[in-house]
Structure formats: C-alpha cells, structure tokens
Design a protein around this motif. Structure first.
Motif, PDB file in Angstrom:
ATOM      1  N   PRO A   3       0.827  -1.211   0.000  1.00 27.60           N
ATOM      2  CA  PRO A   3       0.000   0.000   0.000  1.00 27.60           C
ATOM      3  C   PRO A   3       0.857   1.255   0.000  1.00 27.60           C
ATOM      4  O   PRO A   3       1.913   1.313   0.648  1.00 27.60           O
ATOM      5  CB  PRO A   3      -0.804  -0.121   1.300  1.00 27.60           C
ATOM      6  N   ALA A   4       0.420   2.253  -0.736  1.00 23.72           N
ATOM      7  CA  ALA A   4       1.056   3.564  -0.696  1.00 23.72           C
ATOM      8  C   ALA A   4       0.528   4.341   0.505  1.00 23.72           C
ATOM      9  O   ALA A   4      -0.475   3.961   1.127  1.00 23.72           O
ATOM     10  CB  ALA A   4       0.773   4.329  -1.984  1.00 23.72           C
ATOM     11  N   VAL A   5       1.189   5.436   0.831  1.00 24.55           N
ATOM     12  CA  VAL A   5       0.763   6.311   1.928  1.00 24.55           C
ATOM     13  C   VAL A   5       0.119   7.542   1.308  1.00 24.55           C
ATOM     14  O   VAL A   5       0.749   8.239   0.496  1.00 24.55           O
ATOM     15  CB  VAL A   5       1.960   6.709   2.818  1.00 24.55           C
ATOM     16  N   ASP A   6      -1.128   7.811   1.668  1.00 21.01           N
ATOM     17  CA  ASP A   6      -1.858   8.897   1.023  1.00 21.01           C
ATOM     18  C   ASP A   6      -1.169  10.250   1.193  1.00 21.01           C
ATOM     19  O   ASP A   6      -1.110  11.049   0.251  1.00 21.01           O
ATOM     20  CB  ASP A   6      -3.296   8.953   1.528  1.00 21.01           C
ATOM     21  N   PRO A  11     -15.579  -4.381 -10.254  1.00 19.48           N
ATOM     22  CA  PRO A  11     -14.173  -4.692 -10.502  1.00 19.48           C
ATOM     23  C   PRO A  11     -13.690  -4.276 -11.884  1.00 19.48           C
ATOM     24  O   PRO A  11     -12.570  -3.785 -12.038  1.00 19.48           O
ATOM     25  CB  PRO A  11     -14.106  -6.205 -10.319  1.00 19.48           C
ATOM     26  N   ARG A  12     -14.511  -4.478 -12.897  1.00 21.05           N
ATOM     27  CA  ARG A  12     -14.076  -4.123 -14.250  1.00 21.05           C
ATOM     28  C   ARG A  12     -13.930  -2.615 -14.393  1.00 21.05           C
ATOM     29  O   ARG A  12     -13.030  -2.126 -15.087  1.00 21.05           O
ATOM     30  CB  ARG A  12     -15.045  -4.681 -15.289  1.00 21.05           C
ATOM     31  N   ASN A  13     -14.807  -1.858 -13.753  1.00 19.57           N
ATOM     32  CA  ASN A  13     -14.666  -0.403 -13.784  1.00 19.57           C
ATOM     33  C   ASN A  13     -13.373   0.027 -13.115  1.00 19.57           C
ATOM     34  O   ASN A  13     -12.625   0.852 -13.646  1.00 19.57           O
ATOM     35  CB  ASN A  13     -15.852   0.267 -13.092  1.00 19.57           C
ATOM     36  N   LEU A  14     -13.100  -0.518 -11.924  1.00 22.89           N
ATOM     37  CA  LEU A  14     -11.870  -0.128 -11.237  1.00 22.89           C
ATOM     38  C   LEU A  14     -10.650  -0.510 -12.067  1.00 22.89           C
ATOM     39  O   LEU A  14      -9.718   0.292 -12.222  1.00 22.89           O
ATOM     40  CB  LEU A  14     -11.791  -0.782  -9.862  1.00 22.89           C
ATOM     41  N   GLY A  15     -10.633  -1.714 -12.621  1.00 22.86           N
ATOM     42  CA  GLY A  15      -9.498  -2.120 -13.427  1.00 22.86           C
ATOM     43  C   GLY A  15      -9.293  -1.220 -14.633  1.00 22.86           C
ATOM     44  O   GLY A  15      -8.160  -0.826 -14.955  1.00 22.86           O
ATOM     45  N   ALA A  16     -10.382  -0.874 -15.317  1.00 19.12           N
ATOM     46  CA  ALA A  16     -10.274   0.012 -16.483  1.00 19.12           C
ATOM     47  C   ALA A  16      -9.783   1.397 -16.080  1.00 19.12           C
ATOM     48  O   ALA A  16      -8.972   2.010 -16.785  1.00 19.12           O
ATOM     49  CB  ALA A  16     -11.635   0.111 -17.175  1.00 19.12           C
ATOM     50  N   ILE A  17     -10.256   1.892 -14.938  1.00 17.72           N
ATOM     51  CA  ILE A  17      -9.809   3.203 -14.460  1.00 17.72           C
ATOM     52  C   ILE A  17      -8.310   3.176 -14.159  1.00 17.72           C
ATOM     53  O   ILE A  17      -7.565   4.090 -14.532  1.00 17.72           O
ATOM     54  CB  ILE A  17     -10.604   3.634 -13.213  1.00 17.72           C
ATOM     55  N   LEU A  18      -7.852   2.130 -13.484  1.00 14.15           N
ATOM     56  CA  LEU A  18      -6.431   2.033 -13.147  1.00 14.15           C
ATOM     57  C   LEU A  18      -5.572   1.966 -14.408  1.00 14.15           C
ATOM     58  O   LEU A  18      -4.520   2.615 -14.488  1.00 14.15           O
ATOM     59  CB  LEU A  18      -6.185   0.812 -12.265  1.00 14.15           C
ATOM     60  N   ARG A  19      -6.018   1.200 -15.385  1.00 17.87           N
ATOM     61  CA  ARG A  19      -5.250   1.082 -16.626  1.00 17.87           C
ATOM     62  C   ARG A  19      -5.145   2.431 -17.338  1.00 17.87           C
ATOM     63  O   ARG A  19      -4.066   2.839 -17.785  1.00 17.87           O
ATOM     64  CB  ARG A  19      -5.909   0.043 -17.538  1.00 17.87           C
ATOM     65  N   THR A  20      -6.251   3.149 -17.426  1.00 19.94           N
ATOM     66  CA  THR A  20      -6.255   4.445 -18.090  1.00 19.94           C
ATOM     67  C   THR A  20      -5.452   5.468 -17.302  1.00 19.94           C
ATOM     68  O   THR A  20      -4.700   6.267 -17.877  1.00 19.94           O
ATOM     69  CB  THR A  20      -7.694   4.940 -18.276  1.00 19.94           C
ATOM     70  N   GLY A  66      -1.789   4.984 -17.801  1.00 25.29           N
ATOM     71  CA  GLY A  66      -1.409   5.426 -19.140  1.00 25.29           C
ATOM     72  C   GLY A  66      -1.346   6.929 -19.279  1.00 25.29           C
ATOM     73  O   GLY A  66      -0.564   7.465 -20.071  1.00 25.29           O
ATOM     74  N   ALA A  67      -2.176   7.646 -18.509  1.00 23.11           N
ATOM     75  CA  ALA A  67      -2.219   9.111 -18.569  1.00 23.11           C
ATOM     76  C   ALA A  67      -1.194   9.767 -17.654  1.00 23.11           C
ATOM     77  O   ALA A  67      -1.118  10.993 -17.607  1.00 23.11           O
ATOM     78  CB  ALA A  67      -3.620   9.607 -18.214  1.00 23.11           C
ATOM     79  N   GLY A  68      -0.426   8.952 -16.924  1.00 29.18           N
ATOM     80  CA  GLY A  68       0.611   9.520 -16.077  1.00 29.18           C
ATOM     81  C   GLY A  68       0.180   9.885 -14.679  1.00 29.18           C
ATOM     82  O   GLY A  68       0.871  10.665 -13.999  1.00 29.18           O
ATOM     83  N   ALA A  69      -0.938   9.336 -14.212  1.00 29.50           N
ATOM     84  CA  ALA A  69      -1.356   9.600 -12.832  1.00 29.50           C
ATOM     85  C   ALA A  69      -0.286   9.087 -11.869  1.00 29.50           C
ATOM     86  O   ALA A  69       0.411   8.105 -12.151  1.00 29.50           O
ATOM     87  CB  ALA A  69      -2.694   8.928 -12.538  1.00 29.50           C
ATOM     88  N   THR A  70      -0.170   9.758 -10.731  1.00 31.46           N
ATOM     89  CA  THR A  70       0.876   9.403  -9.766  1.00 31.46           C
ATOM     90  C   THR A  70       0.359   8.562  -8.610  1.00 31.46           C
ATOM     91  O   THR A  70       1.152   8.120  -7.772  1.00 31.46           O
ATOM     92  CB  THR A  70       1.537  10.674  -9.207  1.00 31.46           C
ATOM     93  N   ILE A  87      -1.668  -2.199 -12.081  1.00 30.96           N
ATOM     94  CA  ILE A  87      -1.551  -2.281 -10.625  1.00 30.96           C
ATOM     95  C   ILE A  87      -0.102  -2.408 -10.175  1.00 30.96           C
ATOM     96  O   ILE A  87       0.223  -2.102  -9.021  1.00 30.96           O
ATOM     97  CB  ILE A  87      -2.379  -3.444 -10.045  1.00 30.96           C
ATOM     98  N   GLU A  88       0.777  -2.851 -11.060  1.00 26.36           N
ATOM     99  CA  GLU A  88       2.176  -3.041 -10.686  1.00 26.36           C
ATOM    100  C   GLU A  88       2.953  -1.725 -10.670  1.00 26.36           C
ATOM    101  O   GLU A  88       4.051  -1.658 -10.127  1.00 26.36           O
ATOM    102  CB  GLU A  88       2.852  -4.019 -11.648  1.00 26.36           C
ATOM    103  N   TYR A  89       2.399  -0.690 -11.260  1.00 23.92           N
ATOM    104  CA  TYR A  89       3.123   0.573 -11.414  1.00 23.92           C
ATOM    105  C   TYR A  89       2.435   1.763 -10.753  1.00 23.92           C
ATOM    106  O   TYR A  89       3.100   2.778 -10.483  1.00 23.92           O
ATOM    107  CB  TYR A  89       3.316   0.882 -12.901  1.00 23.92           C
ATOM    108  N   LEU A  90       1.144   1.674 -10.523  1.00 26.43           N
ATOM    109  CA  LEU A  90       0.378   2.811 -10.007  1.00 26.43           C
ATOM    110  C   LEU A  90       0.189   2.660  -8.504  1.00 26.43           C
ATOM    111  O   LEU A  90      -0.493   1.740  -8.055  1.00 26.43           O
ATOM    112  CB  LEU A  90      -0.986   2.858 -10.710  1.00 26.43           C
TER     113      LEU A  90
END
Length: 276
Positions: free
Chosen positions: A108-111, A131-140, A143-147, A171-174
């Motif tokens: 887990p990251a620290v907010d 779950p599919r919505n969350l997965g799609a949001i994370l993927r996008t 890709g858009a450079g969210a931190t 999920i491995e990078y965000l």
C-alpha cells in the motif's frame, strides 16, 4: 518447466480464504495476491515490485510470444512455472487466458506521500464497486501519467483478480493508498495545497474548460449510479461535468475517468511545453 497439479482454488481449502486480501487484525489490504491474464501476469513479473511466488499455465495453450516472455521472466526471477490442464479450477475470473500468478499483496502507498508530491496527479475513487470499472480506471490512469490512487477502505472494491485482469498490469506501477474516507482525504489534500476537482454530471463547470496548469491535483470520481457523495462533493474545490451532446445524461464511470484523466494530462503536458 516442472509440471504440477493446482492446489486449492484461492479462497477454498483449509485456511486458504482466511485473511485473503486482509492485513493484521483482519483489515482489508490493497489486494492483488492473484493475477490472471497474460498481460497482467507479464507485468507482475517484469515490474519486480513484489514477490511473485508461482505461475500456473495451461499446458495446452498454443505458442505465443507473450507466453515465452512470461516463462523467461519467471525463470530469471526464480519463480516456478507449473503446467496444468486444470487452470479453470484456479481461476477466479472468466478470462484467465490460461495464465495465473500468485504472489504477495500489493504494497500500500501512503496517502500523505501521494499528496505531498509537487507533481501530484491523484485519482480519488468515491465508492467504485465494479471490478471491471476499477481495473479500467487504473489502466487508463497509469497510461495518462497519474501518480497514485486513493481508495476507501470500506464500501469499495479493492484489487481482486478481476480488477487485476482488467487493469492489464497497471496495478504493478500505479501506487494505491487506502483511506478511511474520501471526504477526509480531500480535506487533507486541501491543507497540502492540492487542488481537488470533482467530476459531477451536475457540476457548474465544463471539464474541457478546466483551467489547470502544473498544479498538483486530485481528480475525484463517484460511485456507479449515485455519483459523488454529498461530503465528497462539498470538499471539492471545483466541480466539473462532461458535456453530453446526446440524449443520455451521463457516462459510465470508467469512460468518464478516461476522458477526464487525459484532458488533465493534455493540459499539464501543454502547459509544461509552453513553460507555464
């Protein structure tokens, strides 16, 4: 590659489900212990962010470059690859593509760390449960450079196998942080000097007229159906809507997230190029 037979399906067998996705004291963690799908498993091995304990593969799969890459990455990391004709007994999604990995949960990251980043581009998801919505949001978002991403500890889906599959490795990078509540996290963001932008179909502003340069920002997205909660809406500095030109009043949350994150990314990239 050693052959083997799958053990109990995740969540089944003696003690297999006790504490799955939970930390000390039974508290839910970020999740991610089981990853399904070729791209998702490939990225879990390539990222090296956490320990992957084993990979299971359907021995009847047709040859494919991505499968060869998964095997090479696993061998390089010392991860056993086990062939089995019973991959469906292990799978917890309906599209594992013949490949499953099991590993440690996502760290887990620290907010507060995410909010302290001068270039913060964080998504706060106010109760997304599909779950599919969350997965799609994370993927996008990745890709858009969210931190980073903020998820509520309760009343929200975390990283299940279906989320991991839909996220296709994001999920491995965000970084993902769990918070007690989105409204309180937005208050902390305000104190940290981070702009909070809520996406709301009744918002007075237009997403495509949003004036953001390189300021740190939190983009707030509501749950399927009900949208933003009252408290989250009240804590946002700005509320914007996506202009709807047809007869439908709103978009699916994952689709809306895709438009919003890339609009913010476009503006930040343009303003950085122009030296704003």
């Amino acid at each position: 590659m050693p052959a083997g037979e799958p053990g109990p399906r995740a969540g089944q067998g003696a003690g297999a489900g006790a504490g799955a996705g939970r930390g000390a004291g039974g508290e839910r963690g970020v999740g991610g212990e089981q990853v399904e799908g070729r791209r998702a498993v490939r990225e879990a091995l390539a990222a090296g962010r956490r320990r992957i304990r084993e990979v299971w593969m359907d021995g009847a799969l047709e040859p494919a470059p991505v499968l060869d890459e998964i095997i090479r990455l696993a061998e390089r990391a010392g991860v056993p690859v086990r062939m089995t004709p019973k991959i469906d007994q292990l799978a917890r999604t309906d599209a594992a593509q013949g490949v499953i990995a099991r590993g440690d949960p996502l760290p887990p990251a620290v907010d507060d760390d995410l909010l302290a980043d001068p270039a913060a581009f964080v998504l706060a998801l106010d109760g997304v449960t599909d779950p599919r919505n969350l997965g799609a949001i994370l993927r996008t978002a990745e890709g858009a450079g969210a931190t980073g991403v903020l998820l509520p500890r309760r009343r929200s889906v975390h990283v299940t196998p279906a989320v991991a599959k839909a996220a296709a490795g994001a999920i491995e990078y965000l970084p993902i942080a769990l918070v007690s509540g989105i409204a309180s996290a937005l208050e902390r963001a305000r104190r940290a000097g981070v702009w909070t932008v809520g996406l709301d179909e009744r918002g007075p502003g237009d997403l495509f007229s949003l004036e953001l340069a390189t300021e740190p920002v939190v983009l707030v997205l509501g749950a399927e159906g009900r949208g933003l909660s009252r408290l989250a809406r009240e804590r946002c500095d700005v509320l914007v809507r996506i202009p709807m030109l047809g007869r439908l009043p709103s978009l699916n949350v994952a689709t809306a997230a895709g438009l919003a994150v890339y609009e913010i990314a476009r503006r930040r990239r343009t303003d950085t190029t122009l030296g704003v």
